[in-house]
Design a protein around this motif. Structure first.
Motif, PDB file in Angstrom:
ATOM      1  N   TRP A 100      -9.417   5.109   6.832  1.00  0.00           N
ATOM      2  CA  TRP A 100      -8.631   6.698   7.646  1.00  0.00           C
ATOM      3  C   TRP A 100      -6.640   6.789   7.051  1.00  0.00           C
ATOM      4  CZ3 TRP A 100      -4.139   7.773   9.867  1.00  0.00           C
ATOM      5  CH2 TRP A 100      -3.593   6.440  10.839  1.00  0.00           C
ATOM      6  N   GLY A 101      -6.360   6.160   6.881  1.00  0.00           N
ATOM      7  CA  GLY A 101      -4.952   5.828   6.175  1.00  0.00           C
ATOM      8  C   GLY A 101      -4.761   4.555   5.718  1.00  0.00           C
ATOM      9  N   GLY A 102      -3.173   4.112   5.317  1.00  0.00           N
ATOM     10  CA  GLY A 102      -3.086   3.027   4.844  1.00  0.00           C
ATOM     11  C   GLY A 102      -1.406   2.867   5.426  1.00  0.00           C
ATOM     12  N   ARG A 103      -0.604   1.643   4.731  1.00  0.00           N
ATOM     13  CA  ARG A 103       0.138   1.671   5.290  1.00  0.00           C
ATOM     14  C   ARG A 103       1.260   2.462   5.783  1.00  0.00           C
ATOM     15  NH1 ARG A 103       3.014  -3.171   7.176  1.00  0.00           N
ATOM     16  NH2 ARG A 103       5.030  -2.689   8.084  1.00  0.00           N
ATOM     17  N   ASN A 104       1.702   3.194   4.513  1.00  0.00           N
ATOM     18  CA  ASN A 104       2.752   4.102   4.551  1.00  0.00           C
ATOM     19  C   ASN A 104       2.494   5.502   5.844  1.00  0.00           C
ATOM     20  OD1 ASN A 104       4.116   3.106   2.099  1.00  0.00           O
ATOM     21  ND2 ASN A 104       2.575   3.846   0.736  1.00  0.00           N
ATOM     22  N   MET A 105       0.935   5.922   5.436  1.00  0.00           N
ATOM     23  CA  MET A 105       0.663   6.881   6.829  1.00  0.00           C
ATOM     24  C   MET A 105       1.335   7.000   7.844  1.00  0.00           C
ATOM     25  SD  MET A 105      -0.132   9.942   6.971  1.00  0.00           S
ATOM     26  CE  MET A 105      -1.351  10.716   6.281  1.00  0.00           C
ATOM     27  N   ARG A 106       0.823   5.058   8.300  1.00  0.00           N
ATOM     28  CA  ARG A 106       1.612   4.654   9.697  1.00  0.00           C
ATOM     29  C   ARG A 106       2.630   4.563   9.744  1.00  0.00           C
ATOM     30  NH1 ARG A 106      -3.711   2.329  11.188  1.00  0.00           N
ATOM     31  NH2 ARG A 106      -5.319   2.334  10.001  1.00  0.00           N
ATOM     32  N   VAL A 107       3.696   4.418   8.680  1.00  0.00           N
ATOM     33  CA  VAL A 107       5.098   4.522   9.138  1.00  0.00           C
ATOM     34  C   VAL A 107       5.337   5.969   9.292  1.00  0.00           C
ATOM     35  CG1 VAL A 107       6.924   3.531   7.601  1.00  0.00           C
ATOM     36  CG2 VAL A 107       5.041   2.131   7.826  1.00  0.00           C
ATOM     37  N   MET A 108       4.801   6.673   8.667  1.00  0.00           N
ATOM     38  CA  MET A 108       5.039   8.438   8.932  1.00  0.00           C
ATOM     39  C   MET A 108       5.031   8.397   9.690  1.00  0.00           C
ATOM     40  SD  MET A 108       4.646  11.788   6.842  1.00  0.00           S
ATOM     41  CE  MET A 108       2.740  11.790   7.255  1.00  0.00           C
ATOM     42  N   LEU A 109       4.052   8.270   9.945  1.00  0.00           N
ATOM     43  CA  LEU A 109       3.024   8.685  11.829  1.00  0.00           C
ATOM     44  C   LEU A 109       3.882   7.987  13.169  1.00  0.00           C
ATOM     45  CD1 LEU A 109      -0.598   8.500  11.691  1.00  0.00           C
ATOM     46  CD2 LEU A 109       0.679  10.761  11.780  1.00  0.00           C
ATOM     47  N   GLN A 110       4.378   6.604  12.657  1.00  0.00           N
ATOM     48  CA  GLN A 110       5.073   6.159  13.809  1.00  0.00           C
ATOM     49  C   GLN A 110       6.391   7.068  14.554  1.00  0.00           C
ATOM     50  OE1 GLN A 110       4.465   3.597  15.656  1.00  0.00           O
ATOM     51  NE2 GLN A 110       6.780   3.115  16.534  1.00  0.00           N
ATOM     52  N   TRP A 111       6.886   7.072  13.016  1.00  0.00           N
ATOM     53  CA  TRP A 111       8.302   7.770  12.822  1.00  0.00           C
ATOM     54  C   TRP A 111       8.477   9.908  14.038  1.00  0.00           C
ATOM     55  CZ3 TRP A 111      12.969   8.785  14.786  1.00  0.00           C
ATOM     56  CH2 TRP A 111      14.124  10.006  14.422  1.00  0.00           C
ATOM     57  N   LEU A 112       7.090  10.221  12.966  1.00  0.00           N
ATOM     58  CA  LEU A 112       6.662  11.584  13.639  1.00  0.00           C
ATOM     59  C   LEU A 112       6.224  11.192  14.998  1.00  0.00           C
ATOM     60  CD1 LEU A 112       6.133  14.661  13.520  1.00  0.00           C
ATOM     61  CD2 LEU A 112       3.787  14.088  12.832  1.00  0.00           C
ATOM     62  N   ASP A 113       5.879  10.951  15.800  1.00  0.00           N
ATOM     63  CA  ASP A 113       4.931   9.994  16.554  1.00  0.00           C
ATOM     64  C   ASP A 113       6.230   9.875  17.873  1.00  0.00           C
ATOM     65  OD1 ASP A 113       2.662  10.240  16.170  1.00  0.00           O
ATOM     66  OD2 ASP A 113       2.239   8.699  16.275  1.00  0.00           O
ATOM     67  N   LEU A 114       7.323   9.230  17.740  1.00  0.00           N
ATOM     68  CA  LEU A 114       8.228   8.729  18.450  1.00  0.00           C
ATOM     69  C   LEU A 114       9.459  10.022  18.280  1.00  0.00           C
ATOM     70  CD1 LEU A 114       8.833   6.348  19.523  1.00  0.00           C
ATOM     71  CD2 LEU A 114      10.570   5.269  17.910  1.00  0.00           C
ATOM     72  N   TYR A 198      11.368  18.881   3.877  1.00  0.00           N
ATOM     73  CA  TYR A 198      10.885  18.334   4.568  1.00  0.00           C
ATOM     74  C   TYR A 198      10.327  16.917   4.968  1.00  0.00           C
ATOM     75  CZ  TYR A 198       8.826  23.345   5.872  1.00  0.00           C
ATOM     76  OH  TYR A 198       9.324  24.803   6.070  1.00  0.00           O
ATOM     77  N   VAL A 199      11.012  16.573   6.593  1.00  0.00           N
ATOM     78  CA  VAL A 199      10.877  14.928   6.097  1.00  0.00           C
ATOM     79  C   VAL A 199       8.779  14.543   6.503  1.00  0.00           C
ATOM     80  CG1 VAL A 199      11.321  13.201   7.695  1.00  0.00           C
ATOM     81  CG2 VAL A 199      12.511  14.755   7.643  1.00  0.00           C
ATOM     82  N   PHE A 200       7.974  15.412   7.390  1.00  0.00           N
ATOM     83  CA  PHE A 200       6.869  14.668   7.277  1.00  0.00           C
ATOM     84  C   PHE A 200       6.115  15.728   6.080  1.00  0.00           C
ATOM     85  CE2 PHE A 200       8.687  14.570  11.824  1.00  0.00           C
ATOM     86  CZ  PHE A 200       8.533  12.434  10.646  1.00  0.00           C
ATOM     87  N   ARG A 201       5.326  14.803   4.757  1.00  0.00           N
ATOM     88  CA  ARG A 201       4.719  15.532   4.261  1.00  0.00           C
ATOM     89  C   ARG A 201       3.921  15.609   3.683  1.00  0.00           C
ATOM     90  NH1 ARG A 201       8.586  15.305  -0.217  1.00  0.00           N
ATOM     91  NH2 ARG A 201      10.963  15.838   0.674  1.00  0.00           N
ATOM     92  N   LYS A 202       3.416  16.649   2.582  1.00  0.00           N
ATOM     93  CA  LYS A 202       1.140  16.429   2.514  1.00  0.00           C
ATOM     94  C   LYS A 202       0.963  14.810   2.083  1.00  0.00           C
ATOM     95  CE  LYS A 202      -1.672  19.667  -0.098  1.00  0.00           C
ATOM     96  NZ  LYS A 202      -1.334  20.254  -1.075  1.00  0.00           N
ATOM     97  N   ARG A 203      -0.174  14.871   2.705  1.00  0.00           N
ATOM     98  CA  ARG A 203      -0.855  13.701   2.083  1.00  0.00           C
ATOM     99  C   ARG A 203      -1.523  13.995   0.478  1.00  0.00           C
ATOM    100  NH1 ARG A 203      -5.229  10.419   5.243  1.00  0.00           N
ATOM    101  NH2 ARG A 203      -5.543   8.810   4.738  1.00  0.00           N
ATOM    102  N   VAL A 204      -1.681  12.931  -0.182  1.00  0.00           N
ATOM    103  CA  VAL A 204      -1.798  13.478  -1.927  1.00  0.00           C
ATOM    104  C   VAL A 204      -2.581  11.621  -1.330  1.00  0.00           C
ATOM    105  CG1 VAL A 204      -1.390  13.018  -3.980  1.00  0.00           C
ATOM    106  CG2 VAL A 204      -0.022  14.933  -2.996  1.00  0.00           C
ATOM    107  N   GLY A 205      -3.954  11.950  -2.062  1.00  0.00           N
ATOM    108  CA  GLY A 205      -4.640  10.110  -2.107  1.00  0.00           C
ATOM    109  C   GLY A 205      -5.056   9.953  -0.784  1.00  0.00           C
ATOM    110  N   PHE A 206      -4.781   8.687  -0.952  1.00  0.00           N
ATOM    111  CA  PHE A 206      -5.344   7.451   0.144  1.00  0.00           C
ATOM    112  C   PHE A 206      -3.594   7.903   0.690  1.00  0.00           C
ATOM    113  CE2 PHE A 206      -5.305   3.597   2.236  1.00  0.00           C
ATOM    114  CZ  PHE A 206      -6.276   3.491   2.733  1.00  0.00           C
ATOM    115  N   ASP A 207      -3.026   7.554  -0.177  1.00  0.00           N
ATOM    116  CA  ASP A 207      -2.189   6.446   1.072  1.00  0.00           C
ATOM    117  C   ASP A 207      -0.742   7.266   0.180  1.00  0.00           C
ATOM    118  OD1 ASP A 207      -0.417   5.419   3.188  1.00  0.00           O
ATOM    119  OD2 ASP A 207      -0.151   3.731   2.449  1.00  0.00           O
ATOM    120  N   ASN A 208      -0.670   8.121   0.079  1.00  0.00           N
ATOM    121  CA  ASN A 208       0.693   8.847  -0.942  1.00  0.00           C
ATOM    122  C   ASN A 208       1.249  10.216   0.092  1.00  0.00           C
ATOM    123  OD1 ASN A 208       3.110   9.016  -2.569  1.00  0.00           O
ATOM    124  ND2 ASN A 208       1.949   8.134  -4.738  1.00  0.00           N
ATOM    125  N   PHE A 209       1.866  11.083  -0.834  1.00  0.00           N
ATOM    126  CA  PHE A 209       2.567  11.946  -0.458  1.00  0.00           C
ATOM    127  C   PHE A 209       3.103  12.947  -1.303  1.00  0.00           C
ATOM    128  CE2 PHE A 209       2.932   8.746   3.052  1.00  0.00           C
ATOM    129  CZ  PHE A 209       2.406   9.619   3.540  1.00  0.00           C
TER     130      PHE A 209
END
Length: 318
Positions: A100-114, A198-209
């Motif tokens: 559902w998401g690539g490595r970049n999305m997961r890196v952003m989510l890790q910082w957002l969650d924490l 904004y630090v957490f950006r709108k998703r563009v495509g599969f794994d870009n912002f």
């Protein structure tokens, strides 16, 4: 609904927050806010009891815990980066719903969650963090800290928010805000995303912002990604919501770090207008998974927990 009506009568119609009462000088004429009448107040007090008897149960979002954050961290760290570099088609996405998401999305989510978890932020406060709110400071000897300064919050509408200062946690990389922030900052550099807006950006495509500083990630997208990440580690996402991090962070500070209640209230912004119901609704809820089994509460042979890196103890009697 009652809060909305109170706001409309109080702000839009200029009736304030005075109780709705009959004017003693003019029979049949009332003053004040109608939604604050005695009849409405009595109805609201008995509403919960009548809903429970009718079979309705008010359910809060389940609190996220350290074990879940660790599981998502380990899964995201092991996620293959080459998935983001291949050509993604609609047919491929339908055949691979687990991607559902690539490595970049997961890196952003890790910082957002924490950041939401450790700073006890509401999801909208975390999603509206901007780069100039975050200050990265080097203390020397490979020690760093992050200072998050919010201009306003729900509890501080006119400003005056105390900063959140976060430090290294090398013993637990899944709980290290310095590492999570550095990973997302490095990812932004690789994707040519400017560190402004904004630090957490709108998703563009599969794994870009989006490179537009004003394109923030929406709460709906965040909740979808968060629940997909829970499915990655085999956890039912239905009991969880965007408030799970605020509740989970509160419980983490109280039961894992063993902070006093007073410190938690000060850190979370509840010190000025303390309400015991506010803090304890985060600490206690039947929706949260128990830390230990019922039969182990008084069990003298209960297994020890994780070793504390500060004092070296692993018992539960600290």
């Amino acid at each position: 609904m009652r809060a909305s009506i109170t706001h409309v009568y109080g702000r839009d119609f200029g009736l304030g927050t005075q109780v709705w009462l009959e004017d003693p000088l003019f029979r049949g004429k009332y003053t004040g806010n109608p939604s604050l009448s005695t009849v409405v107040s009595s109805y609201m007090i008995s509403l919960r009891r009548r809903k429970v008897r009718a079979g309705y149960v008010v359910t809060s979002a389940r609190a996220i815990d350290e074990a879940t954050i660790k599981a998502m961290f380990l899964f995201n760290e092991a996620f293959p980066a080459e998935v983001s570099r291949q050509q993604i088609t609609r047919q491929w996405k339908e055949a691979h719903p687990e991607y559902w998401g690539g490595r970049n999305m997961r890196v952003m989510l890790q910082w957002l969650d924490l950041s939401a978890f450790l700073c006890l932020l509401r999801y909208d406060e975390a999603l509206h963090l901007q780069w100039h709110h975050i200050h990265f400071e080097k203390l020397g000897d490979n020690k760093f800290r992050i200072r998050i300064e919010l201009p306003f919050r729900k509890t501080h509408q006119n400003g005056g928010c105390a900063p959140f200062v976060l430090y290294n946690n090398p013993e637990k990389p899944w709980m290290c805000p310095i590492r999570a922030f550095a990973m997302w900052s490095q990812t932004c550099s690789q994707l040519s995303i400017p560190r402004e807006g904004y630090v957490f950006r709108k998703r563009v495509g599969f794994d870009n912002f989006s490179a537009n500083p004003e394109d923030a990630m929406t709460s709906e997208v965040f909740l979808e990604c968060f629940r997909n990440n829970l499915l990655d580690v085999g956890i039912d996402p239905r009991p969880y919501g965007t408030h799970s991090f605020r509740r989970g962070g509160c419980q983490y500070l109280a039961m894992v770090l063993r902070w006093p209640i007073r410190n938690i209230c000060t850190w979370g912004g509840w010190s000025e207008n303390f309400n015991s119901g506010t803090i304890f609704k985060y600490l206690l809820s039947w929706t949260d998974a128990p830390l230990i089994d019922r039969e182990d509460y008084m069990n003298p042979d209960r297994p020890a927990g994780e070793i504390c890196h500060a004092c070296g103890r692993s018992c539960s009697c600290a």
